[in-house]
Design a protein around this motif. Sequence first.
Motif, PDB file in Angstrom:
ATOM      1  N   VAL A 170     -10.617   1.172  -4.064  1.00  0.00           N
ATOM      2  CA  VAL A 170     -11.373   1.219  -5.287  1.00  0.00           C
ATOM      3  C   VAL A 170     -10.653   0.376  -6.429  1.00  0.00           C
ATOM      4  N   ARG A 171     -11.041  -0.586  -7.155  1.00  0.00           N
ATOM      5  CA  ARG A 171     -10.471  -0.811  -8.471  1.00  0.00           C
ATOM      6  C   ARG A 171     -10.720   0.041  -9.431  1.00  0.00           C
ATOM      7  N   THR A 172      -9.954   0.608  -9.868  1.00  0.00           N
ATOM      8  CA  THR A 172     -10.065   1.491 -11.290  1.00  0.00           C
ATOM      9  C   THR A 172      -9.509   1.041 -12.443  1.00  0.00           C
ATOM     10  N   PRO A 173     -10.029   1.402 -13.591  1.00  0.00           N
ATOM     11  CA  PRO A 173      -9.588   0.822 -14.880  1.00  0.00           C
ATOM     12  C   PRO A 173      -8.353   1.658 -15.352  1.00  0.00           C
ATOM     13  N   ALA A 174      -7.342   0.905 -16.156  1.00  0.00           N
ATOM     14  CA  ALA A 174      -6.363   1.633 -16.863  1.00  0.00           C
ATOM     15  C   ALA A 174      -5.187   2.095 -15.867  1.00  0.00           C
ATOM     16  N   SER A 175      -5.047   2.046 -14.534  1.00  0.00           N
ATOM     17  CA  SER A 175      -3.858   2.410 -13.857  1.00  0.00           C
ATOM     18  C   SER A 175      -3.444   1.398 -13.362  1.00  0.00           C
ATOM     19  N   ASP A 176      -2.038   1.302 -12.953  1.00  0.00           N
ATOM     20  CA  ASP A 176      -1.266   0.393 -12.107  1.00  0.00           C
ATOM     21  C   ASP A 176      -1.509   0.255 -10.712  1.00  0.00           C
ATOM     22  N   HIS A 177      -2.076   1.475 -10.022  1.00  0.00           N
ATOM     23  CA  HIS A 177      -2.629   1.478  -8.900  1.00  0.00           C
ATOM     24  C   HIS A 177      -4.102   1.529  -8.876  1.00  0.00           C
ATOM     25  N   ARG A 178      -4.471   1.037  -7.593  1.00  0.00           N
ATOM     26  CA  ARG A 178      -5.866   1.087  -6.913  1.00  0.00           C
ATOM     27  C   ARG A 178      -6.002   2.562  -6.345  1.00  0.00           C
ATOM     28  N   ALA A 179      -7.264   3.249  -6.370  1.00  0.00           N
ATOM     29  CA  ALA A 179      -7.682   4.318  -5.782  1.00  0.00           C
ATOM     30  C   ALA A 179      -7.927   4.103  -4.246  1.00  0.00           C
ATOM     31  N   VAL A 180      -7.626   5.031  -3.394  1.00  0.00           N
ATOM     32  CA  VAL A 180      -7.871   4.868  -1.961  1.00  0.00           C
ATOM     33  C   VAL A 180      -8.872   6.057  -1.693  1.00  0.00           C
ATOM     34  N   THR A 181      -9.781   5.624  -0.591  1.00  0.00           N
ATOM     35  CA  THR A 181     -10.741   6.758  -0.442  1.00  0.00           C
ATOM     36  C   THR A 181     -10.841   6.722   1.167  1.00  0.00           C
ATOM     37  N   ALA A 182     -11.584   7.796   1.733  1.00  0.00           N
ATOM     38  CA  ALA A 182     -11.824   7.954   2.950  1.00  0.00           C
ATOM     39  C   ALA A 182     -13.052   9.036   3.274  1.00  0.00           C
ATOM     40  N   GLY A 183     -13.717   8.618   4.381  1.00  0.00           N
ATOM     41  CA  GLY A 183     -14.819   9.553   4.779  1.00  0.00           C
ATOM     42  C   GLY A 183     -14.505  10.380   6.062  1.00  0.00           C
ATOM     43  N   PHE A 184     -14.783  11.647   6.386  1.00  0.00           N
ATOM     44  CA  PHE A 184     -14.463  12.187   7.503  1.00  0.00           C
ATOM     45  C   PHE A 184     -15.696  12.898   7.988  1.00  0.00           C
ATOM     46  N   ARG A 185     -15.769  13.266   9.208  1.00  0.00           N
ATOM     47  CA  ARG A 185     -16.822  13.839   9.759  1.00  0.00           C
ATOM     48  C   ARG A 185     -16.015  15.152  10.687  1.00  0.00           C
ATOM     49  N   ARG A 227       0.825  -1.243   0.090  1.00  0.00           N
ATOM     50  CA  ARG A 227       0.098  -0.121   0.060  1.00  0.00           C
ATOM     51  C   ARG A 227       0.820   1.430  -0.011  1.00  0.00           C
ATOM     52  N   PRO A 228       1.182   1.658  -1.038  1.00  0.00           N
ATOM     53  CA  PRO A 228       1.826   3.051  -1.323  1.00  0.00           C
ATOM     54  C   PRO A 228       1.027   4.381  -1.047  1.00  0.00           C
ATOM     55  N   ASP A 229      -0.123   4.032  -1.457  1.00  0.00           N
ATOM     56  CA  ASP A 229      -1.400   5.192  -1.463  1.00  0.00           C
ATOM     57  C   ASP A 229      -1.765   5.334  -0.251  1.00  0.00           C
ATOM     58  N   HIS A 230      -1.963   6.631   0.053  1.00  0.00           N
ATOM     59  CA  HIS A 230      -2.388   6.774   1.463  1.00  0.00           C
ATOM     60  C   HIS A 230      -3.389   8.166   1.606  1.00  0.00           C
ATOM     61  N   VAL A 231      -4.252   7.959   2.615  1.00  0.00           N
ATOM     62  CA  VAL A 231      -4.767   9.311   3.240  1.00  0.00           C
ATOM     63  C   VAL A 231      -4.589   9.337   4.592  1.00  0.00           C
ATOM     64  N   LEU A 232      -3.688  10.568   4.771  1.00  0.00           N
ATOM     65  CA  LEU A 232      -3.442  10.612   6.232  1.00  0.00           C
ATOM     66  C   LEU A 232      -3.902  11.950   6.709  1.00  0.00           C
ATOM     67  N   TYR A 233      -4.392  12.249   7.904  1.00  0.00           N
ATOM     68  CA  TYR A 233      -5.106  13.388   8.269  1.00  0.00           C
ATOM     69  C   TYR A 233      -4.930  13.665   9.670  1.00  0.00           C
ATOM     70  N   ARG A 234      -5.421  14.896  10.060  1.00  0.00           N
ATOM     71  CA  ARG A 234      -5.497  15.456  11.464  1.00  0.00           C
ATOM     72  C   ARG A 234      -6.813  16.413  11.591  1.00  0.00           C
ATOM     73  N   GLY A 235      -7.130  16.545  13.042  1.00  0.00           N
ATOM     74  CA  GLY A 235      -8.044  17.611  13.260  1.00  0.00           C
ATOM     75  C   GLY A 235      -9.568  17.174  12.566  1.00  0.00           C
ATOM     76  N   LEU A 236      -9.656  15.985  12.119  1.00  0.00           N
ATOM     77  CA  LEU A 236     -11.032  15.516  11.617  1.00  0.00           C
ATOM     78  C   LEU A 236     -11.076  13.856  12.359  1.00  0.00           C
ATOM     79  N   THR A 237     -12.435  13.305  11.899  1.00  0.00           N
ATOM     80  CA  THR A 237     -12.598  11.968  12.440  1.00  0.00           C
ATOM     81  C   THR A 237     -12.904  11.085  11.171  1.00  0.00           C
ATOM     82  N   ALA A 238     -12.042  10.016  10.969  1.00  0.00           N
ATOM     83  CA  ALA A 238     -12.364   9.319   9.829  1.00  0.00           C
ATOM     84  C   ALA A 238     -13.620   8.235  10.183  1.00  0.00           C
TER      85      ALA A 238
END
Length: 314
Positions: free
Chosen positions: A299-314, A282-293
Amino acid sequence: MTEGKIKASGATDPGWRRRGTLILLATAVLTLLLIGHRLIPNVRGFGSLVDTGAPFLGLGIPLLGLAALLRRSRNGLIALIVPTVVWTLLFGTAWLPSGDGGSARLRVASQNLRAGNPDPAGTVAAIAATGVDLIGLQELDEVGRRAVGGTLRDRYPHQVSVSTVGLWSRFPIRDEVGVDTGLAWTRALRAVVAAPGGDVVVYVVHLGSARAGDTDTRDRTVTALAAQLRRDDAERLIVLGDLNTATTDRVIEPLTDLLHDAQADAGRGPGFTWPAALPVIRPDHVLYRGLTASSADVVRTPASDHRAVTAGFR
């Protein structure tokens, strides 16, 4: 000699005892590697490589268990309890439910688009379909920028890019600036997004590459980004990017000492993203502060050699 005597003789044969001892020794070595992999000197990136692959050391447990069964080594099977418990505590807890799954006020995604992507529009369309509010992209060339812009224009009217990184947003963006991470060209940006609940500072980053025996460039860019984040006094902050380092790698600690990891806090499993066909790190990241994850996913996406990463915050 009777059959029973032959079996008894085999069970006490020195060769069988020796092989049982080898299983116990291998189990001890495996346990020490699991506990102390970060103590291995990081010479020419070797320690970093071991850190990255540390979760896969667990594959040695069933292999040693099979060997113990074949050798009828009861002591070997009992000894395997120790590395099993250690691996579970270190890596197995990632599979436990995390995050509250509640409604997110801000949803973000990060994707290494892949230079020369044959279908960048298709890649970002798959991300947009998840309903995120912000999309950070890396390896964004001129062809990809035009294709992405056309695909995301209506839903994500606010956009900034610097060199090969870009940010698309449903909310207004201001105060964007390139960020120097010590590479020959700028490969990171900082922007202020007028998100629900107040401004959020968003970094989109692509750190230096790491190769077997050569991690100096990556390590230097991690240090540079950490220094920038220490100087940044934003209360609410998110880093989206390909950091070219795994969460198990000691090299990422300057960043995780400053920020939380959305996958660790609100995801399930290791969240591997590369290579896309069968991800093992996992070289792809979502790092944060001051929020609540509240959530994190891959997410598997077409045509890229990486998958996407997602996150939701409150």
